[in-house]
Design a protein around this motif. Structure first.
Motif, mmCIF file in Angstrom:
data_model
loop_
_atom_site.group_PDB
_atom_site.id
_atom_site.type_symbol
_atom_site.label_atom_id
_atom_site.label_comp_id
_atom_site.label_asym_id
_atom_site.label_seq_id
_atom_site.Cartn_x
_atom_site.Cartn_y
_atom_site.Cartn_z
ATOM 1 N N GLY A 1 0.929 -0.985 0.057
ATOM 2 C CA GLY A 1 -0.081 0.106 -0.052
ATOM 3 C C GLY A 1 0.693 1.270 0.063
ATOM 4 N N ARG A 2 -0.107 2.315 0.434
ATOM 5 C CA ARG A 2 0.751 3.652 0.317
ATOM 6 C C ARG A 2 1.145 4.153 1.673
ATOM 7 N N ILE B 1 8.280 7.573 8.423
ATOM 8 C CA ILE B 1 7.498 6.910 7.224
ATOM 9 C C ILE B 1 6.867 5.501 7.959
ATOM 10 N N THR B 2 5.455 5.580 7.822
ATOM 11 C CA THR B 2 4.754 4.469 8.469
ATOM 12 C C THR B 2 3.388 4.127 7.647
ATOM 13 N N PHE B 3 2.718 2.857 7.829
ATOM 14 C CA PHE B 3 1.388 2.501 7.237
ATOM 15 C C PHE B 3 0.486 3.079 7.977
ATOM 16 N N ASN B 4 0.786 3.455 9.377
ATOM 17 C CA ASN B 4 -0.412 4.066 10.128
ATOM 18 C C ASN B 4 -0.518 5.373 9.868
ATOM 19 N N ALA B 5 -1.881 5.746 9.996
ATOM 20 C CA ALA B 5 -2.366 7.058 9.767
ATOM 21 C C ALA B 5 -1.642 8.296 10.608
ATOM 22 N N PRO B 6 -1.770 9.497 10.439
ATOM 23 C CA PRO B 6 -0.901 10.486 11.116
ATOM 24 C C PRO B 6 -1.567 10.117 12.549
ATOM 25 N N LEU C 1 -1.865 -5.517 7.603
ATOM 26 C CA LEU C 1 -0.756 -6.556 8.002
ATOM 27 C C LEU C 1 0.440 -5.945 8.063
ATOM 28 N N ALA C 2 0.670 -4.809 7.370
ATOM 29 C CA ALA C 2 1.989 -3.753 7.528
ATOM 30 C C ALA C 2 1.691 -3.087 8.811
ATOM 31 N N ARG C 3 0.611 -2.742 9.039
ATOM 32 C CA ARG C 3 0.337 -1.633 10.335
ATOM 33 C C ARG C 3 0.639 -2.762 11.516
ATOM 34 N N ALA D 1 13.946 -5.942 9.894
ATOM 35 C CA ALA D 1 13.300 -6.331 8.486
ATOM 36 C C ALA D 1 11.973 -5.651 8.448
ATOM 37 N N ALA D 2 11.557 -4.976 7.379
ATOM 38 C CA ALA D 2 10.435 -4.230 7.046
ATOM 39 C C ALA D 2 9.536 -5.453 6.137
#
Length: 674
Positions: free
Chosen positions: A288-289, A308-313, A610-612, A626-627
């Motif tokens: 995702g973005r 940088i993260t996949f979680n919203a601000p 899943l990334a979150r 590992a990312a």
């Protein structure tokens, strides 16, 4: 433009009274009031100064022995100048002036028609005019010009200032009513609809007029109707059709905000979602973005830090970016020779300018800024230009870094069209961190600013020796500062937070000393709820208090815990314990492990979730983690040289990574602090 000379007929106004010029003696001018017969004497130097300051106004009128004529010549709009007219009209006026000034140089007045005819031919040859005007025409030009006090605008054609479609009051009211009710509406009807409304209302009005024997009014054309709309203030029309906020944002004059005088005076912080589809470091599937939070120095324009993260601000992304800006950035040029310049810009600022997002308005954010000794400055709501530096930075990021990357996407479905970024995504998350690091160090910091004519790094280097860089001596306390501030009663079990208990010898001593009812302040690190930081009421210092169930909470983020708590609540409506969380955690890892075997069936939202859950962020990449979403499963993490037999054939190699013989080989892009 009104020009005048000091002489007979000059009329001025001072303190509300009119005075006409009478005479002069040496450098003193004498004026007389035709009403009160009062005499005004003033030196010529003071007269010109008074005219310049506006205390004396020269009237566009002529004083004669019999009367005061305020018409000053033909009815022309004196507020207009020649520059207001079209090029065609300007050329016409200049042509007429060429004949008038040419005749004046020859001493020919407008009454000498024979001499005008001879001189006009010579003037026409001089200016290259193929068609010589008639003598009476030139004479009329000269009279008009003289009567207007030598105003060039008087020579403009009368048709320029005259309306071609004049309407009476009743007819104009019908036009304006149709514009107001048929065009200036929030549902934004078209001009065609508004014009049709006008024609219908005019037909009804004409039918009523005919019954009374009055003549019918001729309708104006659609083009004239459009001009009537344009005659209205553009702000008012836009406000009526799009709302007050939209009109304010579009037409509000952008006032410059207070700029910083030195580096570290002020920094701007903001979030945005990146229009780039990134992939998992190990599984190589689109995640995702991600969101990015940036801290940027206003004075120099350098980037102090990002997260940088996949979680919203959230508070965590805000604190992650600030924490990244407070410590020296790792020198990764040894790991990545392609990065030419060090990223040497970091430090604490005197103030931080932010917008009014929910996370930025929180009390925890304000307390953290106080702890850093900085001021928290809020930009006005819906005023993006108040943070122009950071907003412009995001635009540069979009155009210069993301625009040509594989997997680049768009903000909405309509812009994306048939393009599917998931099919072209090859940039891994850790590669994105590398690219951001390289882009900041080798592009943003060295590109000259279009107005400052210097690069951000040049400004930084020129001022860094003249300011005091504020460092953080006890960096281990940053976790305590950048956390969620909470208050809770101290019980015999310690501190309760989100169904977890935190206790130690310190909490036991406090409870034995103060007894039941003592309320304590503590801070929860969002990235690791295995401990909290108690603000000791007696020592006035941070005390680390561990969770009583470190087997569950150690290394678990607050987001992960709340997610597990949510699933535990869904599974059982009854009261749940830590054992339930551990069991749910194990079940989720098992379920995700099974789902990974069928990645092609998972949607992008599931993979982002899943990334979150895996807590993939830029800080973990800097720490060498590992990312990958494998970290939230029971599948063992593969080393950088291992291959995945079932992984899709994608690559996300950085420009400096060595090519691997195995198409599925995943080289490492993470680096560690030393």
């Amino acid at each position: 433009m009104h020009r005048f000379i000091i002489g007979k007929g000059l009329l001025i106004q001072k303190d509300g009274d009119l005075f006409e010029y009478v005479s002069r003696c040496d450098s003193t001018l004498y004026f007389r009031s035709p009403i009160h017969d009062q005499v005004l004497d003033i030196t010529e130097a003071n007269f010109w100064e008074a005219v310049a300051t506006g205390s004396i106004t020269v009237k566009k009128a002529v004083a004669t022995d019999k009367e005061l004529r305020f018409d000053g010549g033909p009815a022309k709009d004196a507020s207009l100048s020649l520059v207001h007219f079209s090029k065609k009209v300007q050329r016409s006026v200049l042509r007429k002036l060429a004949y008038i000034f040419g005749l004046r140089e020859l001493g020919i007045s407008r009454g000498k028609l024979t001499q005008i005819a001879d001189a006009a031919k010579r003037i026409a040859g001089t200016i290259g005019d193929a068609k010589v005007p008639g003598t009476s025409t030139i004479s009329a030009w000269m009279k008009t010009f003289e009567d207007a006090g030598d105003e060039p605008v008087s020579l403009a054609p009368e048709s320029v200032a005259r309306s071609r479609h004049a309407t009476d009051g009743v007819h104009e009211a019908l036009v304006q009513e149709a514009i107001t009710e048929g065009y200036c509406k929030l549902h934004r009807p078209t001009i065609k609809t508004a014009y049709g409304r006008y024609r219908k209302s005019l037909e009804v009005h004409n039918s009523n007029e005919l019954t009374r024997g009055a003549p019918a009014r001729r309708p104006i054309s659609k083009r004239t109707f459009e001009r009537r709309i344009k005659d209205r203030p553009a702000y008012d029309v836009h406000e009526a059709r799009y709302g007050a906020e939209s009109a304010r944002a579009k037409f509000k004059h952008i006032k410059s905000v207070a700029n910083a005088s030195m580096i570290f005076d002020c920094a701007e912080i903001d979030h945005t979602i990146l229009n780039l589809m990134v992939i998992d470091d190990r599984l190589l599937v689109p995640l995702g973005r991600p969101w990015i939070t940036v801290v940027r120095d206003v004075r120099s324009g350098v980037v102090l830090g990002f997260y940088i993260t996949f979680n919203a601000p959230s508070l965590r992304s805000l604190f992650g970016a600030i924490k990244n800006s407070l410590q020296p950035h790792p020198d990764v040029r040894g790991c990545f020779p392609g990065i030419r310049n060090p990223w040497s810009t970091w430090g604490s600022c005197a103030s931080y300018r932010v917008d009014r997002g929910g996370d930025l308005l929180s009390e925890s954010a304000r307390i953290a800024m106080v702890e850093l000794g900085a001021r928290y400055v809020y930009a006005p709501a819906r005023h993006p230009w108040a943070k122009g530096s950071i907003e412009r930075f995001f635009g540069t990021l979009e155009l210069t870094l993301l625009d040509d990357l594989p997997g680049r996407t768009f903000r909405n479905f309509w812009e994306r069209g048939e393009y599917d970024p998931r099919q072209t995504a090859v940039v891994r998350f850790s590669t994105l961190i590398y690219l951001m690091h390289k882009w900041i160090a080798d592009y943003v910091h060295v590109q000259p600013h279009s107005r400052k004519l210097r690069s951000p790094l040049d400004i930084w280097n020129a001022e860094i020796d003249s300011v005091d860089r504020v460092g953080i001596a006890d960096t281990h306390k940053l976790d305590a500062v950048f956390g969620h501030h909470k208050t809770a009663p101290l019980t015999r079990r310690g501190i309760a937070f989100e169904s977890l208990q935190y206790a130690s010898a310190e909490t036991e001593t406090l409870f034995n000393t103060h007894g039941k009812g003592l309320k304590v302040d503590y801070i929860v690190p969002p990235e690791d709820i295995g401990h909290v930081h108690l603000i000791h009421p007696e020592k006035k210092a941070y005390v680390r208090i561990p969770c009583t169930r470190l087997d569950y909470a150690n290394g678990l983020s607050l987001f992960q815990h709340k997610l597990l708590k949510k699933y535990a609540r869904m599974r059982s409506a009854e009261r749940y314990a830590i054992a339930d969380f551990i069991e749910v955690h194990h079940e989720l890892r098992e379920a995700v492990s099974k789902d990974i075997q069928h990645l092609d069936r998972m949607g992008i939202r599931d993979l982002t979730t899943l990334a979150r859950m895996a807590d993939i962020n830029s800080a973990s990449v800097y720490e060498g983690k590992a990312a990958t979403i494998l970290s939230c499963t029971n599948v063992p993490l593969l080393s950088s040289g291992d291959s995945l037999q079932d992984a899709p054939n994608h690559t996300g190699a950085s420009p400096d990574a060595q090519d691997s013989e195995d198409a599925h080989s995943v080289p490492s892009y993470s680096w560690s602090r030393e």
